[in-house]
Design a protein around this motif. Sequence first.
Motif, PDB file in Angstrom:
ATOM      1  N   LEU A 159     -89.493  10.514  13.953  1.00 26.04           N
ATOM      2  CA  LEU A 159     -88.313   9.660  13.870  1.00 26.04           C
ATOM      3  C   LEU A 159     -88.724   8.212  13.993  1.00 26.04           C
ATOM      4  O   LEU A 159     -89.843   7.903  14.410  1.00 26.04           O
ATOM      5  N   VAL A 160     -87.791   7.338  13.631  1.00 19.72           N
ATOM      6  CA  VAL A 160     -87.959   5.894  13.800  1.00 19.72           C
ATOM      7  C   VAL A 160     -86.893   5.450  14.793  1.00 19.72           C
ATOM      8  O   VAL A 160     -85.706   5.771  14.636  1.00 19.72           O
ATOM      9  N   LEU A 161     -87.326   4.732  15.834  1.00 22.57           N
ATOM     10  CA  LEU A 161     -86.429   4.237  16.873  1.00 22.57           C
ATOM     11  C   LEU A 161     -86.546   2.726  16.955  1.00 22.57           C
ATOM     12  O   LEU A 161     -87.640   2.196  17.162  1.00 22.57           O
ATOM     13  N   ALA A 162     -85.432   2.033  16.778  1.00 21.67           N
ATOM     14  CA  ALA A 162     -85.372   0.584  16.982  1.00 21.67           C
ATOM     15  C   ALA A 162     -85.019   0.362  18.445  1.00 21.67           C
ATOM     16  O   ALA A 162     -83.955   0.773  18.897  1.00 21.67           O
ATOM     17  N   CYS A 163     -85.942  -0.247  19.193  1.00 23.50           N
ATOM     18  CA  CYS A 163     -85.759  -0.401  20.638  1.00 23.50           C
ATOM     19  C   CYS A 163     -86.509  -1.633  21.105  1.00 23.50           C
ATOM     20  O   CYS A 163     -87.708  -1.751  20.856  1.00 23.50           O
ATOM     21  N   SER A 164     -85.850  -2.513  21.821  1.00 19.08           N
ATOM     22  CA  SER A 164     -86.508  -3.738  22.273  1.00 19.08           C
ATOM     23  C   SER A 164     -87.776  -3.437  23.075  1.00 19.08           C
ATOM     24  O   SER A 164     -88.804  -4.071  22.851  1.00 19.08           O
ATOM     25  N   ALA A 165     -87.733  -2.493  24.008  1.00 20.66           N
ATOM     26  CA  ALA A 165     -88.914  -2.080  24.795  1.00 20.66           C
ATOM     27  C   ALA A 165     -89.759  -3.291  25.194  1.00 20.66           C
ATOM     28  O   ALA A 165     -90.964  -3.328  24.968  1.00 20.66           O
ATOM     29  N   LEU A 166     -89.137  -4.266  25.817  1.00 17.37           N
ATOM     30  CA  LEU A 166     -89.775  -5.552  26.041  1.00 17.37           C
ATOM     31  C   LEU A 166     -90.928  -5.534  27.039  1.00 17.37           C
ATOM     32  O   LEU A 166     -91.888  -6.276  26.879  1.00 17.37           O
ATOM     33  N   LYS A 167     -90.837  -4.714  28.074  1.00 17.63           N
ATOM     34  CA  LYS A 167     -91.851  -4.715  29.133  1.00 17.63           C
ATOM     35  C   LYS A 167     -92.763  -3.499  29.039  1.00 17.63           C
ATOM     36  O   LYS A 167     -92.349  -2.430  28.596  1.00 17.63           O
ATOM     37  N   HIS A 168     -93.982  -3.675  29.549  1.00 22.70           N
ATOM     38  CA  HIS A 168     -94.928  -2.560  29.567  1.00 22.70           C
ATOM     39  C   HIS A 168     -94.354  -1.361  30.307  1.00 22.70           C
ATOM     40  O   HIS A 168     -94.563  -0.216  29.884  1.00 22.70           O
ATOM     41  N   ALA A 169     -93.623  -1.600  31.384  1.00 25.11           N
ATOM     42  CA  ALA A 169     -93.047  -0.479  32.146  1.00 25.11           C
ATOM     43  C   ALA A 169     -92.100   0.340  31.278  1.00 25.11           C
ATOM     44  O   ALA A 169     -92.096   1.575  31.354  1.00 25.11           O
ATOM     45  N   TYR A 170     -91.306  -0.306  30.440  1.00 23.13           N
ATOM     46  CA  TYR A 170     -90.377   0.422  29.557  1.00 23.13           C
ATOM     47  C   TYR A 170     -91.156   1.193  28.497  1.00 23.13           C
ATOM     48  O   TYR A 170     -90.822   2.325  28.162  1.00 23.13           O
ATOM     49  N   GLN A 171     -92.182   0.553  27.952  1.00 26.54           N
ATOM     50  CA  GLN A 171     -92.995   1.185  26.908  1.00 26.54           C
ATOM     51  C   GLN A 171     -93.694   2.426  27.449  1.00 26.54           C
ATOM     52  O   GLN A 171     -93.702   3.466  26.795  1.00 26.54           O
TER      53      GLN A 171
END
Length: 161
Positions: A75-87
């Motif tokens: 799948l393709v997910l558009a997600c800001s995922a701004l911080k390393h912790a979120y990633q």
Amino acid sequence: MIVVLMGVTGSGKTTVGRILAGRLGWPFFDADDYHPAANVEKMRRGIPLTDADRKPWLERLSGLIDEAVARGESLVLACSALKHAYQEYLRHHGDAVRYVCLCGSPELIRARLAARRGHFMDPSLLASQLEILEPPADAVRVDVGGTPEAIADEIRARLGV
């Protein structure tokens, strides 16, 4: 493969994501659709989200990834995922998750935000997003100065899909 298009507001995650998913024949998901209503209201009012605000959102996205991996689907997910912790939270499936950072100058992104209509995100939040942006070291970095179609083509080539 789970392709996460990440970056700040206005970088083209949704537009490019839809094109990329269409060309690959994969489902597309926009992380904005998974925010609790309280988060959307805060962003609409120009209030940056805290890590605590993002926790239920990240849990929902992680579940989405878990389901796709369990089914053996891409799948393709558009997600800001701004911080390393979120990633890292979203990358718990290791190599299945590939990050693509959509990067552009603050001036280009501001111009896009000024032209954008109908999105809940207050453009004033760009500054706070740029401050906390931490692209993963292994992310494929793509400049967003081109057309969405050209960006999608570059992503396909760089990911080998």
